[in-house]
Design a protein around this motif. Structure first.
Motif, PDB file in Angstrom:
ATOM      1  N   PHE A  18       0.824  -1.208  -0.103  1.00 33.10           N
ATOM      2  CA  PHE A  18       0.035   0.056   0.047  1.00 33.10           C
ATOM      3  C   PHE A  18       0.868   1.371  -0.034  1.00 33.10           C
ATOM      4  O   PHE A  18       0.679   2.284  -0.931  1.00 33.10           O
ATOM      5  CB  PHE A  18      -0.856   0.126   0.992  1.00 33.10           C
ATOM      6  CG  PHE A  18      -1.594   1.398   1.544  1.00 33.10           C
ATOM      7  CD1 PHE A  18      -2.397   1.642   0.796  1.00 33.10           C
ATOM      8  CD2 PHE A  18      -1.062   2.107   2.572  1.00 33.10           C
ATOM      9  CE1 PHE A  18      -3.092   3.158   0.984  1.00 33.10           C
ATOM     10  CE2 PHE A  18      -1.489   3.420   2.754  1.00 33.10           C
ATOM     11  CZ  PHE A  18      -2.687   3.879   2.026  1.00 33.10           C
ATOM     12  N   LEU A  19       2.005   1.149   0.693  1.00 33.84           N
ATOM     13  CA  LEU A  19       2.835   2.611   0.827  1.00 33.84           C
ATOM     14  C   LEU A  19       3.450   2.855  -0.215  1.00 33.84           C
ATOM     15  O   LEU A  19       3.678   3.883  -0.769  1.00 33.84           O
ATOM     16  CB  LEU A  19       3.753   2.416   2.133  1.00 33.84           C
ATOM     17  CG  LEU A  19       3.067   2.349   3.482  1.00 33.84           C
ATOM     18  CD1 LEU A  19       3.919   2.100   4.649  1.00 33.84           C
ATOM     19  CD2 LEU A  19       2.359   3.628   3.690  1.00 33.84           C
ATOM     20  N   GLU A  20       3.998   1.596  -1.117  1.00 34.51           N
ATOM     21  CA  GLU A  20       4.714   1.960  -2.055  1.00 34.51           C
ATOM     22  C   GLU A  20       3.804   2.349  -3.357  1.00 34.51           C
ATOM     23  O   GLU A  20       3.839   3.020  -4.101  1.00 34.51           O
ATOM     24  CB  GLU A  20       5.428   0.425  -2.572  1.00 34.51           C
ATOM     25  CG  GLU A  20       6.798   0.217  -2.054  1.00 34.51           C
ATOM     26  CD  GLU A  20       7.706   1.348  -2.293  1.00 34.51           C
ATOM     27  OE1 GLU A  20       8.374   1.489  -3.216  1.00 34.51           O
ATOM     28  OE2 GLU A  20       8.052   1.956  -1.436  1.00 34.51           O
ATOM     29  N   VAL A  21       2.641   1.788  -3.322  1.00 35.51           N
ATOM     30  CA  VAL A  21       1.547   2.323  -4.531  1.00 35.51           C
ATOM     31  C   VAL A  21       1.342   3.646  -4.189  1.00 35.51           C
ATOM     32  O   VAL A  21       1.123   4.573  -5.142  1.00 35.51           O
ATOM     33  CB  VAL A  21       0.275   1.463  -4.428  1.00 35.51           C
ATOM     34  CG1 VAL A  21      -0.639   1.901  -5.699  1.00 35.51           C
ATOM     35  CG2 VAL A  21       0.601  -0.065  -4.843  1.00 35.51           C
ATOM     36  N   ALA A  22       0.957   4.058  -2.907  1.00 30.28           N
ATOM     37  CA  ALA A  22       0.778   5.350  -2.729  1.00 30.28           C
ATOM     38  C   ALA A  22       1.868   6.340  -3.047  1.00 30.28           C
ATOM     39  O   ALA A  22       1.531   7.513  -3.520  1.00 30.28           O
ATOM     40  CB  ALA A  22       0.344   5.340  -1.252  1.00 30.28           C
ATOM     41  N   ARG A  23       3.000   6.231  -2.607  1.00 31.30           N
ATOM     42  CA  ARG A  23       4.197   6.842  -3.122  1.00 31.30           C
ATOM     43  C   ARG A  23       4.376   7.112  -4.650  1.00 31.30           C
ATOM     44  O   ARG A  23       4.655   7.847  -4.979  1.00 31.30           O
ATOM     45  CB  ARG A  23       5.502   5.975  -2.311  1.00 31.30           C
ATOM     46  CG  ARG A  23       6.851   6.782  -2.726  1.00 31.30           C
ATOM     47  CD  ARG A  23       7.899   6.214  -1.688  1.00 31.30           C
ATOM     48  NE  ARG A  23       8.523   5.103  -2.369  1.00 31.30           N
ATOM     49  CZ  ARG A  23       9.240   5.108  -3.401  1.00 31.30           C
ATOM     50  NH1 ARG A  23       9.886   6.018  -3.907  1.00 31.30           N
ATOM     51  NH2 ARG A  23       9.813   3.923  -3.921  1.00 31.30           N
ATOM     52  N   LEU A  24       4.414   5.849  -5.295  1.00 28.96           N
ATOM     53  CA  LEU A  24       4.516   5.822  -6.698  1.00 28.96           C
ATOM     54  C   LEU A  24       3.404   6.232  -7.669  1.00 28.96           C
ATOM     55  O   LEU A  24       3.705   6.359  -8.805  1.00 28.96           O
ATOM     56  CB  LEU A  24       5.130   4.762  -6.984  1.00 28.96           C
ATOM     57  CG  LEU A  24       6.578   4.288  -6.510  1.00 28.96           C
ATOM     58  CD1 LEU A  24       7.037   2.713  -6.807  1.00 28.96           C
ATOM     59  CD2 LEU A  24       7.782   5.274  -6.713  1.00 28.96           C
ATOM     60  N   LYS A  25       2.144   6.223  -7.000  1.00 32.39           N
ATOM     61  CA  LYS A  25       0.854   6.478  -7.710  1.00 32.39           C
ATOM     62  C   LYS A  25       0.938   5.443  -8.850  1.00 32.39           C
ATOM     63  O   LYS A  25       0.160   5.717  -9.968  1.00 32.39           O
ATOM     64  CB  LYS A  25       1.123   7.567  -8.180  1.00 32.39           C
ATOM     65  CG  LYS A  25       0.976   8.792  -7.201  1.00 32.39           C
ATOM     66  CD  LYS A  25       0.729  10.135  -7.682  1.00 32.39           C
ATOM     67  CE  LYS A  25       0.625  11.258  -6.698  1.00 32.39           C
ATOM     68  NZ  LYS A  25       1.719  11.413  -6.012  1.00 32.39           N
ATOM     69  N   ARG A  61      -8.532   7.909 -12.625  1.00 31.50           N
ATOM     70  CA  ARG A  61      -7.370   8.538 -13.598  1.00 31.50           C
ATOM     71  C   ARG A  61      -6.400   7.644 -13.827  1.00 31.50           C
ATOM     72  O   ARG A  61      -6.356   6.557 -13.498  1.00 31.50           O
ATOM     73  CB  ARG A  61      -7.026   9.873 -12.794  1.00 31.50           C
ATOM     74  CG  ARG A  61      -8.045  10.859 -12.809  1.00 31.50           C
ATOM     75  CD  ARG A  61      -7.310  12.048 -11.878  1.00 31.50           C
ATOM     76  NE  ARG A  61      -7.577  11.862 -10.431  1.00 31.50           N
ATOM     77  CZ  ARG A  61      -7.221  12.578  -9.519  1.00 31.50           C
ATOM     78  NH1 ARG A  61      -6.627  13.856  -9.889  1.00 31.50           N
ATOM     79  NH2 ARG A  61      -7.113  12.238  -8.119  1.00 31.50           N
ATOM     80  N   ARG A  62      -5.329   8.264 -14.824  1.00 28.03           N
ATOM     81  CA  ARG A  62      -4.235   7.407 -15.127  1.00 28.03           C
ATOM     82  C   ARG A  62      -3.429   7.111 -14.051  1.00 28.03           C
ATOM     83  O   ARG A  62      -3.047   5.761 -13.688  1.00 28.03           O
ATOM     84  CB  ARG A  62      -3.610   8.112 -16.307  1.00 28.03           C
ATOM     85  CG  ARG A  62      -2.318   7.328 -16.836  1.00 28.03           C
ATOM     86  CD  ARG A  62      -1.445   8.049 -17.708  1.00 28.03           C
ATOM     87  NE  ARG A  62      -0.542   7.232 -18.400  1.00 28.03           N
ATOM     88  CZ  ARG A  62       0.358   7.723 -19.359  1.00 28.03           C
ATOM     89  NH1 ARG A  62      -0.161   8.996 -19.939  1.00 28.03           N
ATOM     90  NH2 ARG A  62       1.209   6.716 -19.939  1.00 28.03           N
ATOM     91  N   ASN A  63      -2.982   7.743 -13.247  1.00 25.19           N
ATOM     92  CA  ASN A  63      -2.152   7.596 -12.062  1.00 25.19           C
ATOM     93  C   ASN A  63      -3.221   7.336 -10.931  1.00 25.19           C
ATOM     94  O   ASN A  63      -4.355   7.882 -10.894  1.00 25.19           O
ATOM     95  CB  ASN A  63      -1.283   8.695 -11.828  1.00 25.19           C
ATOM     96  CG  ASN A  63      -0.064   8.765 -12.758  1.00 25.19           C
ATOM     97  OD1 ASN A  63       0.227   7.673 -13.198  1.00 25.19           O
ATOM     98  ND2 ASN A  63       0.297   9.969 -12.928  1.00 25.19           N
ATOM     99  N   LEU A  64      -2.809   6.518  -9.874  1.00 23.57           N
ATOM    100  CA  LEU A  64      -3.811   6.316  -8.607  1.00 23.57           C
ATOM    101  C   LEU A  64      -3.417   7.423  -7.711  1.00 23.57           C
ATOM    102  O   LEU A  64      -2.135   7.796  -7.340  1.00 23.57           O
ATOM    103  CB  LEU A  64      -3.164   4.910  -8.251  1.00 23.57           C
ATOM    104  CG  LEU A  64      -3.565   3.729  -8.997  1.00 23.57           C
ATOM    105  CD1 LEU A  64      -3.119   2.368  -8.210  1.00 23.57           C
ATOM    106  CD2 LEU A  64      -4.863   3.624  -9.467  1.00 23.57           C
ATOM    107  N   PHE A  65      -4.461   7.844  -7.116  1.00 22.26           N
ATOM    108  CA  PHE A  65      -4.229   8.745  -6.237  1.00 22.26           C
ATOM    109  C   PHE A  65      -5.206   8.419  -4.967  1.00 22.26           C
ATOM    110  O   PHE A  65      -6.293   7.705  -4.937  1.00 22.26           O
ATOM    111  CB  PHE A  65      -5.007  10.010  -6.630  1.00 22.26           C
ATOM    112  CG  PHE A  65      -4.313  11.030  -7.436  1.00 22.26           C
ATOM    113  CD1 PHE A  65      -2.898  11.735  -7.112  1.00 22.26           C
ATOM    114  CD2 PHE A  65      -4.173  10.712  -8.844  1.00 22.26           C
ATOM    115  CE1 PHE A  65      -2.365  12.340  -8.167  1.00 22.26           C
ATOM    116  CE2 PHE A  65      -3.513  11.206  -9.906  1.00 22.26           C
ATOM    117  CZ  PHE A  65      -2.320  12.010  -9.447  1.00 22.26           C
ATOM    118  N   LEU A  66      -4.843   8.779  -3.779  1.00 17.23           N
ATOM    119  CA  LEU A  66      -5.446   8.083  -2.566  1.00 17.23           C
ATOM    120  C   LEU A  66      -6.567   8.922  -2.336  1.00 17.23           C
ATOM    121  O   LEU A  66      -6.916   9.869  -2.645  1.00 17.23           O
ATOM    122  CB  LEU A  66      -4.611   8.644  -1.167  1.00 17.23           C
ATOM    123  CG  LEU A  66      -3.257   7.672  -1.215  1.00 17.23           C
ATOM    124  CD1 LEU A  66      -2.393   8.317   0.004  1.00 17.23           C
ATOM    125  CD2 LEU A  66      -3.426   6.227  -1.043  1.00 17.23           C
TER     126      LEU A  66
END
Length: 309
Positions: A18-25, A61-66
């Motif tokens: 989760f933290l890596e996906v949040a960091r890298l979007k 959206r294209r990138n993931l945002f929290l």
């Protein structure tokens, strides 16, 4: 009333992913960073969302945002993950020297850090410094994850400072530098628009100083920068500028010694509007070790000399 126990289905791998996906979007980039497959990373995030009963990411959206729930969870997950990492690291501190990890922007890597680390080393503590360089967003993400103890450089935008504290050390501006003997140095009535025919080295879009540079150029009617090269590499910028007619737009601290030694020269550009604070960024939810405090004090002592000069 007894506190509700943590759901045993939540595993460390869920938090790390989760933290890596949040960091890298990006699930793809996070999977690569964690050395796992993209489907496995996607499944891990889906499992976590099912366990928590909320959507953590906006996938429209294209990138993931929290999502708001994701932002709330990130705040506590990041703190917990950092505390766990510090606990593991502390168990090995008796067998090995402590490593103080510093995230450093290019402007301080060339100017303030060398004498600061020298002062720190002269204290002969059972510790050593590890310097990690990169763009500001990357370094702040490392700070939030606990992979660095502090970040030193220009203050980030307020939106990026949630959960972080900034200590101002000194201020510096952006400068335009060229090689000695550059044609523009001989111009009697220099104007900033005169740089347009020359190749220009610009800070990258994710750098802290890029918006300042863009506003300055637009204010002086410079809209056609030729053969723009984007870089935050001190070594490349220094070498390319010295052996070409390129104009390097960079923070003053990066090239201060080169200018003083006559290796590079400043164009007569008034860049007072680009003046910005340089300082230390730390987490508000963690305390610094004795060794980290010693290095921070060394940085303060060296920076005090810059502020007086």
């Amino acid at each position: 009333m007894a506190k509700r126990p943590i759901d045993p289905r939540v595993k460390l791998r869920h938090i790390a992913c989760f933290l890596e996906v949040a960091r890298l979007k990006s699930v793809v980039k996070a999977a690569d960073a964690l050395n796992m497959s993209q489907p496995a990373a996607s499944k891990t995030i889906q499992e976590l969302e099912e366990i928590l009963g909320v959507s953590l990411f906006d996938r429209s959206r294209r990138n993931l945002f929290l999502t708001p729930s994701g932002e709330l969870f990130q705040r506590y997950a990041s703190t917990s993950f950092t505390a766990l990492r510090q606990g593991i690291d502390s168990l090995g501190s008796a067998q090995a020297d402590e490593i103080v990890k510093v995230g450093a922007l290019p402007t301080v890597s060339a100017r303030i850090l060398p004498p600061s680390v020298q002062r720190f080393s002269e204290q002969h503590l059972p510790a050593r410094a590890r310097i990690i360089t990169g763009p500001n967003a990357y370094l702040l993400s490392l700070l939030r994850m606990g992979d660095v103890d502090l970040v030193i450089g220009r203050m980030a935008d307020p939106d990026a400072m949630t959960g972080l504290a900034f200590e101002h050390l000194y201020s510096e501006k952006v400068v335009f530098v060229v090689r000695p003997g550059h044609p523009l140095l001989g111009v009697k009535h220099f104007e900033l628009a005169m740089i347009e025919p020359y190749q220009t080295l610009m800070p990258t879009p994710d750098s802290v100083i890029r918006p300042f540079v863009q506003r300055l150029l637009l204010a002086h009617g410079v809209s056609n920068v030729r053969d723009e090269i984007e870089t935050v590499s001190n070594a490349f910028g220094r070498s390319f500028t010295r052996y070409s007619d390129a104009i390097w737009i960079i923070s003053e601290g990066v090239v201060a010694e080169d200018v003083a030694d006559g290796q590079l020269a400043l164009l007569p550009v008034d860049t007072a509007e680009t003046l910005g604070p340089v300082g230390l960024t730390t987490r508000t939810d963690t305390s610094q070790s004795f060794a980290a405090q010693a290095l921070i004090q060394s940085i303060r002592d060296v920076a005090a000399g810059f502020e007086r000069s």
